[in-house]
Design a protein around this motif. Structure first.
Motif: not given
Length: 411
Positions: A323-349
């Protein structure tokens, strides 16, 4: 529970006891989701109000507006159930139930204390992750059957997002599995018994990073901001929910809050000791006086009730963080959402998975005192032995069938 009810019934009526136990467990789980949604919808309004320098609900029910969720529920039930004329009537009606059923089914394999689980599964973690992915079917059905391009766009966006984030989420849940050597969620929680230093989050530096990747993917998988592309208000109205109203809309809402509670409880089990508290009060008493407390049913029941309270507190912290994150951070664009997944979350994990593997294989000292490595190897050998025994039993059954058929042919 099924055995308990069956024990009170005469021979031949065992199925009635198991059926009654299934109804009781389903009733309890539905109320966990409904009560959780009731509490957290009110909590989200209060949290968002504080973050935005507002008061939130203050009048309905008294000082804190604690009956606001009930008032909203009554309003939703009294609303007219609308359906667009171009909609597919069957798919449009069943889509909310598909979404809710997926969230509800995952709760069946979720333990709330040691042994307190509706459906004990030795592959509970695999089952839970697989069932969580089924929720996207309800989203696609809702968007496709609404007869609206806005709903269809919203459904496709959310489906792409959920499917993408399942990859890093799956890698993250493999790490606790690899350390504990089992997919049984009860066993994973029991292995973290003891002081808080036994929690898996303190196992090594890599798993600490893995938890944050898991949390990011969990927020995305339950469609919460800043990953709520499907509900972008200015361009897609309300995503795949645009054409829904009344009771069916509330089922989608309950499924979303149910999923938030689910991923938070799973995080508590996988990383924060599950139902074990930071100080081992009950387990120490059981270990010190095994003949009294260890075999005392009321003490173990009381310990499990304290465990349920522990895990609900940990899960509540996770939900409030969302809830805190929802009401604090701005919404990401679709390219930013996919970038977060493929370029950051997958390699780090993936890197952290390798790091934990080498950390464990090299025997680097760590804070917690989980089951030692040689015991984990014995567990795996036990699996292999069990697999061999099952294979031998299958071969024996096949040989018996072949022998019986040959004897029948001779006769």
């Amino acid at each position: 529970m099924g055995e308990y009810f069956a024990g009170w019934l005469p021979s031949g009526w065992d199925f009635l006891g198991y059926t009654l136990a299934a109804f009781v467990q389903a009733f309890l789980l539905v109320n966990v989701i409904a009560l959780g949604a009731f509490v957290f919808i009110w909590a989200e309004r209060k949290v968002s109000g504080r973050i935005q320098d507002r008061l939130g609900p203050t009048r309905t029910g008294g000082a804190f507006g604690w009956l606001q969720s009930l008032a909203d529920g009554i309003k939703l039930l009294s609303k007219e159930d609308l359906m667009p004329k171009d909609a597919d009537p069957i798919l449009f009606r069943i889509a909310p139930y598909v979404s809710f059923a997926a969230s509800f089914a995952a709760f069946m394999a979720l333990p709330f204390a040691s042994g307190w689980v509706a459906l004990p599964l030795n592959i509970g973690l695999f089952f839970l992750v697989a069932v969580l992915g089924l929720e996207v079917f309800g989203v696609i059905l809702a968007g496709y059957s609404s007869g609206s391009k806005w709903s269809l766009f919203g459904a496709m966006r959310q489906a792409a997002q959920v499917v993408s984030y399942e990859v890093p989420l799956g890698i993250c849940v493999v790490v606790p599995l690899m350390i504990c050597g089992t997919m049984d969620l009860v066993a994973i929680g029991d292995q973290q018994r003891g002081w808080f230093t036994n929690w898996l989050i303190f196992h090594d530096p890599f798993i600490f990073v893995v938890f944050w990747v898991y949390f990011t993917c969990a927020v995305a998988s339950v469609n919460r901001a800043p990953f709520d592309l499907a509900e972008a208000e200015s361009e897609l109205v309300a995503g795949f929910l645009t054409e829904y109203s009344g009771m069916r809309w509330s089922l989608f809402f309950m499924a979303e809050y149910g999923s938030m509670i689910l991923v938070s409880i799973l995080a508590a089990i996988l990383f924060f000791g599950g139902w074990n508290g930071p100080i081992p009060v009950f387990s120490s008493m059981m270990d010190a006086y095994p003949n009294y407390f260890g075999n005392c049913w009321w003490f173990s029941t009381f310990a499990n009730m304290a465990g349920v309270l522990n895990i609900l507190i940990k899960a509540s912290v996770g939900v409030i963080a969302m809830m805190w994150i929802r009401w604090t951070f701005p919404r990401l664009r679709v390219d930013q959402v996919i970038t977060m997944c493929l370029k950051y979350c997958v390699p780090i994990a993936a890197v952290c998975l390798l790091g934990v593997m080498f950390w464990t294989a090299l025997g680097v000292p760590f804070l917690n005192d989980l089951v030692p490595a040689h015991d984990r190897s014995l567990v795996r050998e036990g699996w292999m032995d069990e697999g061999d025994r099952r294979a031998d039993r299958r071969i024996e059954m096949i040989e018996q069938k072949v022998a019986a058929s040959q004897e029948g042919g001779v006769e």
